[in-house]
Write a protein that holds these residues in place. Structure first.
Motif, PDB file in Angstrom:
ATOM      1  N   GLY A   1     -46.396  61.046 -77.085  1.00 41.56           N
ATOM      2  CA  GLY A   1     -47.024  60.871 -76.259  1.00 41.56           C
ATOM      3  C   GLY A   1     -45.876  60.126 -74.917  1.00 41.56           C
ATOM      4  N   PHE A   2     -44.166  59.705 -75.531  1.00 39.28           N
ATOM      5  CA  PHE A   2     -43.191  58.890 -74.882  1.00 39.28           C
ATOM      6  C   PHE A   2     -42.769  60.736 -73.670  1.00 39.28           C
ATOM      7  CE2 PHE A   2     -39.070  59.457 -74.131  1.00 39.28           C
ATOM      8  CZ  PHE A   2     -38.200  58.647 -72.973  1.00 39.28           C
ATOM      9  N   LEU A   3     -42.528  61.511 -74.800  1.00 41.86           N
ATOM     10  CA  LEU A   3     -42.477  62.937 -74.762  1.00 41.86           C
ATOM     11  C   LEU A   3     -43.402  63.325 -73.412  1.00 41.86           C
ATOM     12  CD1 LEU A   3     -41.187  64.570 -77.384  1.00 41.86           C
ATOM     13  CD2 LEU A   3     -39.982  63.889 -75.636  1.00 41.86           C
ATOM     14  N   TYR A   4     -44.567  63.541 -74.226  1.00 35.17           N
ATOM     15  CA  TYR A   4     -45.875  63.433 -72.655  1.00 35.17           C
ATOM     16  C   TYR A   4     -45.603  63.259 -71.356  1.00 35.17           C
ATOM     17  CZ  TYR A   4     -50.778  64.810 -70.818  1.00 35.17           C
ATOM     18  OH  TYR A   4     -51.563  65.218 -70.316  1.00 35.17           O
ATOM     19  N   GLU A   5     -44.900  62.070 -70.592  1.00 36.63           N
ATOM     20  CA  GLU A   5     -45.439  61.340 -70.498  1.00 36.63           C
ATOM     21  C   GLU A   5     -44.500  62.007 -69.418  1.00 36.63           C
ATOM     22  OE1 GLU A   5     -47.673  59.876 -69.237  1.00 36.63           O
ATOM     23  OE2 GLU A   5     -48.921  59.444 -70.559  1.00 36.63           O
ATOM     24  N   ARG A   6     -43.826  62.789 -70.210  1.00 38.86           N
ATOM     25  CA  ARG A   6     -42.093  62.725 -68.705  1.00 38.86           C
ATOM     26  C   ARG A   6     -41.843  64.300 -68.804  1.00 38.86           C
ATOM     27  NH1 ARG A   6     -41.885  58.375 -71.089  1.00 38.86           N
ATOM     28  NH2 ARG A   6     -40.503  56.752 -70.482  1.00 38.86           N
ATOM     29  N   PHE A   7     -43.589  64.685 -69.027  1.00 41.63           N
ATOM     30  CA  PHE A   7     -43.057  66.675 -68.723  1.00 41.63           C
ATOM     31  C   PHE A   7     -43.078  66.481 -67.090  1.00 41.63           C
ATOM     32  CE2 PHE A   7     -46.452  67.770 -72.392  1.00 41.63           C
ATOM     33  CZ  PHE A   7     -45.123  68.260 -73.775  1.00 41.63           C
ATOM     34  N   ARG A   8     -42.482  67.756 -67.020  1.00 43.34           N
ATOM     35  CA  ARG A   8     -42.397  67.845 -65.476  1.00 43.34           C
ATOM     36  C   ARG A   8     -43.740  67.890 -65.222  1.00 43.34           C
ATOM     37  NH1 ARG A   8     -40.157  71.504 -62.262  1.00 43.34           N
ATOM     38  NH2 ARG A   8     -41.024  72.848 -63.798  1.00 43.34           N
ATOM     39  N   PRO A   9     -43.686  67.203 -63.538  1.00 42.60           N
ATOM     40  CA  PRO A   9     -45.191  67.993 -62.344  1.00 42.60           C
ATOM     41  C   PRO A   9     -45.461  69.205 -62.731  1.00 42.60           C
ATOM     42  CG  PRO A   9     -43.241  66.269 -61.315  1.00 42.60           C
ATOM     43  CD  PRO A   9     -43.097  67.071 -62.665  1.00 42.60           C
TER      44      PRO A   9
ATOM     45  N   PRO B   1     -57.321  79.152 -83.541  1.00 38.72           N
ATOM     46  CA  PRO B   1     -56.197  80.556 -82.935  1.00 38.72           C
ATOM     47  C   PRO B   1     -57.044  81.528 -82.464  1.00 38.72           C
ATOM     48  CG  PRO B   1     -57.596  81.099 -84.611  1.00 38.72           C
ATOM     49  CD  PRO B   1     -58.357  79.584 -83.963  1.00 38.72           C
ATOM     50  N   ALA B   2     -57.535  81.723 -81.480  1.00 36.36           N
ATOM     51  CA  ALA B   2     -57.725  82.764 -79.962  1.00 36.36           C
ATOM     52  C   ALA B   2     -57.053  81.692 -78.915  1.00 36.36           C
ATOM     53  CB  ALA B   2     -58.737  82.721 -80.161  1.00 36.36           C
ATOM     54  N   ALA B   3     -56.701  80.565 -79.021  1.00 34.20           N
ATOM     55  CA  ALA B   3     -56.678  80.506 -77.867  1.00 34.20           C
ATOM     56  C   ALA B   3     -55.593  80.407 -77.780  1.00 34.20           C
ATOM     57  CB  ALA B   3     -56.213  78.524 -77.923  1.00 34.20           C
ATOM     58  N   PRO B   4     -54.915  80.203 -76.085  1.00 39.72           N
ATOM     59  CA  PRO B   4     -53.606  80.926 -75.707  1.00 39.72           C
ATOM     60  C   PRO B   4     -52.416  80.118 -76.816  1.00 39.72           C
ATOM     61  CG  PRO B   4     -54.771  80.559 -73.324  1.00 39.72           C
ATOM     62  CD  PRO B   4     -55.585  80.282 -74.819  1.00 39.72           C
ATOM     63  N   ALA B   5     -51.486  81.044 -76.942  1.00 37.89           N
ATOM     64  CA  ALA B   5     -50.148  80.671 -78.095  1.00 37.89           C
ATOM     65  C   ALA B   5     -49.825  79.566 -77.597  1.00 37.89           C
ATOM     66  CB  ALA B   5     -49.213  81.640 -78.535  1.00 37.89           C
ATOM     67  N   THR B   6     -49.283  79.147 -76.130  1.00 38.10           N
ATOM     68  CA  THR B   6     -48.093  78.148 -75.884  1.00 38.10           C
ATOM     69  C   THR B   6     -48.628  78.130 -73.385  1.00 38.10           C
ATOM     70  OG1 THR B   6     -46.834  79.402 -74.403  1.00 38.10           O
ATOM     71  CG2 THR B   6     -46.116  79.218 -76.482  1.00 38.10           C
ATOM     72  N   PRO B   7     -48.598  76.651 -73.749  1.00 35.14           N
ATOM     73  CA  PRO B   7     -49.173  76.446 -72.254  1.00 35.14           C
ATOM     74  C   PRO B   7     -48.302  77.483 -70.954  1.00 35.14           C
ATOM     75  CG  PRO B   7     -47.741  74.542 -73.275  1.00 35.14           C
ATOM     76  CD  PRO B   7     -47.688  76.048 -74.005  1.00 35.14           C
ATOM     77  N   PHE B   8     -47.090  78.190 -71.366  1.00 37.79           N
ATOM     78  CA  PHE B   8     -46.704  78.974 -71.219  1.00 37.79           C
ATOM     79  C   PHE B   8     -47.216  80.176 -70.536  1.00 37.79           C
ATOM     80  CE2 PHE B   8     -43.018  76.729 -72.992  1.00 37.79           C
ATOM     81  CZ  PHE B   8     -42.687  75.810 -72.048  1.00 37.79           C
ATOM     82  N   ASP B   9     -48.832  80.517 -71.522  1.00 37.82           N
ATOM     83  CA  ASP B   9     -49.277  81.677 -71.196  1.00 37.82           C
ATOM     84  C   ASP B   9     -50.380  81.108 -70.312  1.00 37.82           C
ATOM     85  OD1 ASP B   9     -47.720  83.253 -72.818  1.00 37.82           O
ATOM     86  OD2 ASP B   9     -48.926  82.233 -74.430  1.00 37.82           O
ATOM     87  N   MET B  10     -50.743  80.354 -69.654  1.00 36.93           N
ATOM     88  CA  MET B  10     -51.897  79.889 -68.684  1.00 36.93           C
ATOM     89  C   MET B  10     -51.295  79.873 -67.523  1.00 36.93           C
ATOM     90  SD  MET B  10     -53.812  78.419 -71.076  1.00 36.93           S
ATOM     91  CE  MET B  10     -55.047  77.694 -70.108  1.00 36.93           C
ATOM     92  N   PRO B  11     -52.301  80.303 -66.420  1.00 40.05           N
ATOM     93  CA  PRO B  11     -51.876  80.537 -65.375  1.00 40.05           C
ATOM     94  C   PRO B  11     -52.026  79.240 -64.196  1.00 40.05           C
ATOM     95  CG  PRO B  11     -54.398  80.959 -65.621  1.00 40.05           C
ATOM     96  CD  PRO B  11     -54.186  80.118 -67.770  1.00 40.05           C
ATOM     97  N   GLU B  12     -52.156  78.495 -64.708  1.00 36.90           N
ATOM     98  CA  GLU B  12     -51.814  76.855 -64.285  1.00 36.90           C
ATOM     99  C   GLU B  12     -50.303  76.507 -63.904  1.00 36.90           C
ATOM    100  OE1 GLU B  12     -55.568  77.300 -65.753  1.00 36.90           O
ATOM    101  OE2 GLU B  12     -54.568  76.980 -66.464  1.00 36.90           O
ATOM    102  N   TYR B  13     -49.586  77.874 -65.318  1.00 31.91           N
ATOM    103  CA  TYR B  13     -48.317  77.774 -65.417  1.00 31.91           C
ATOM    104  C   TYR B  13     -47.273  78.414 -63.531  1.00 31.91           C
ATOM    105  CZ  TYR B  13     -43.484  76.473 -66.998  1.00 31.91           C
ATOM    106  OH  TYR B  13     -42.058  76.514 -67.264  1.00 31.91           O
ATOM    107  N   VAL B  14     -47.348  77.662 -62.840  1.00 32.02           N
ATOM    108  CA  VAL B  14     -46.104  78.300 -61.916  1.00 32.02           C
ATOM    109  C   VAL B  14     -45.356  77.479 -61.396  1.00 32.02           C
ATOM    110  CG1 VAL B  14     -47.106  79.172 -59.230  1.00 32.02           C
ATOM    111  CG2 VAL B  14     -49.217  79.161 -60.849  1.00 32.02           C
ATOM    112  N   LEU B  15     -43.781  77.629 -60.810  1.00 33.61           N
ATOM    113  CA  LEU B  15     -43.498  76.979 -60.999  1.00 33.61           C
ATOM    114  C   LEU B  15     -42.693  77.536 -58.785  1.00 33.61           C
ATOM    115  CD1 LEU B  15     -40.472  78.258 -63.323  1.00 33.61           C
ATOM    116  CD2 LEU B  15     -42.211  75.765 -63.430  1.00 33.61           C
ATOM    117  N   GLU B  16     -42.371  76.732 -58.332  1.00 37.12           N
ATOM    118  CA  GLU B  16     -42.020  76.244 -57.164  1.00 37.12           C
ATOM    119  C   GLU B  16     -40.961  77.264 -56.516  1.00 37.12           C
ATOM    120  OE1 GLU B  16     -41.641  73.645 -53.168  1.00 37.12           O
ATOM    121  OE2 GLU B  16     -42.420  72.840 -55.117  1.00 37.12           O
ATOM    122  N   SER B  17     -39.842  76.597 -57.867  1.00 36.04           N
ATOM    123  CA  SER B  17     -38.933  77.938 -57.528  1.00 36.04           C
ATOM    124  C   SER B  17     -39.173  79.289 -57.392  1.00 36.04           C
ATOM    125  CB  SER B  17     -37.697  77.500 -58.267  1.00 36.04           C
ATOM    126  OG  SER B  17     -38.473  77.433 -59.766  1.00 36.04           O
ATOM    127  N   ASP B  18     -39.449  79.882 -58.857  1.00 41.76           N
ATOM    128  CA  ASP B  18     -40.297  81.166 -58.777  1.00 41.76           C
ATOM    129  C   ASP B  18     -41.280  81.759 -57.524  1.00 41.76           C
ATOM    130  OD1 ASP B  18     -39.218  81.878 -61.140  1.00 41.76           O
ATOM    131  OD2 ASP B  18     -41.114  81.756 -62.506  1.00 41.76           O
TER     132      ASP B  18
END
Length: 227
Positions: free
Chosen positions: A106-114, A132-149
């Motif tokens: 929980g401590f780590l979750y609260e400190r995830f980058r925005p 098991p059919a769910a995406p493997a990691t959060p990085f596979d989600m379309p919501e994972y977008v980096l402003e710097s990218d």
């Protein structure tokens, strides 16, 4: 001996050639001025393209660092949650996740980058801990977008646009240089016409000078101009 040998040039032809030579000289100077101006714009555009590429490289570096930070945070969270499940301090997954601020996960979750937290929450909503059919990691989600990218991609596009613009400016500069050469040819014909020994040669060179000058003048008027 040619009957026209040594014939004096008619005054109207001489006057016409004088006007052509004067205008051709002005046109040559104008072409040189325009060529220099467009060359300057070309240099500025190339400099802007280089600056944009430099900024794009910095943005790509920032994106890589952000991605690494998110990866470390995610793997640390996953390891902490597994230890807590084994120890019985966190409930076994039932398809969702409720962060416990008293636990390391929980401590780590609260400190995830925005930028990472929305992708993580969307990933949790797919029940990845039990499905098991769910995406493997959060990085596979379309919501994972980096402003710097996105910024890096935008800067690359801007650099390519500046480069294309620089090539166009270079072509305009070359066009003016070419027209200066053509006007020099008109000057040459006009100058040689006055020294020709036969009336036929005089007429031919005068006509050639006029045709070349008019053609060059038409092109010069059509070319893009800057001041």
């Amino acid at each position: 001996m040619d009957d026209d040998g040594g014939a004096a040039m008619p005054r109207w032809i001489d006057l016409a050639l004088t006007i052509i030579m004067a205008l051709a000289a002005v046109g040559t100077a104008w072409a040189g001025f325009q060529s220099a101006k467009w060359s300057g714009f070309q240099a500025i555009a190339f400099a802007d393209a280089g600056a944009a590429r430099t900024e794009s490289a910095k943005a790509s570096t920032d994106a890589g660092q952000d991605r690494l930070t998110d990866t470390v945070a995610y793997t640390s969270w996953l390891e902490a949650l597994q230890r807590e499940i084994v120890a019985g301090t966190s409930p076994r997954p039932q398809g969702d996740y409720a962060p416990n601020p008293d636990e390391v996960s929980g401590f780590l979750y609260e400190r995830f980058r925005p930028e990472f937290k929305p992708a993580f929450d969307a990933w949790i909503a797919t029940h990845p801990l039990i499905d098991p059919a769910a995406p493997a990691t959060p990085f596979d989600m379309p919501e994972y977008v980096l402003e710097s990218d996105a910024r890096a991609a935008e800067l690359v596009s801007r650099a390519e646009a500046f480069t294309q613009e620089a090539h166009e400016f270079n072509q305009r500069s070359d066009n003016y240089v070419f027209m200066a050469v053509i006007l020099a040819l008109a000057l040459f014909f006009a100058g040689v016409a006055g020294r020709a020994r036969t009336r036929r040669s005089q007429h031919f060179l005068a006509i050639a000078s006029a045709v070349v000058f008019v053609g060059a003048a038409v092109v010069l008027l059509a070319l893009p101009k800057t001041f």
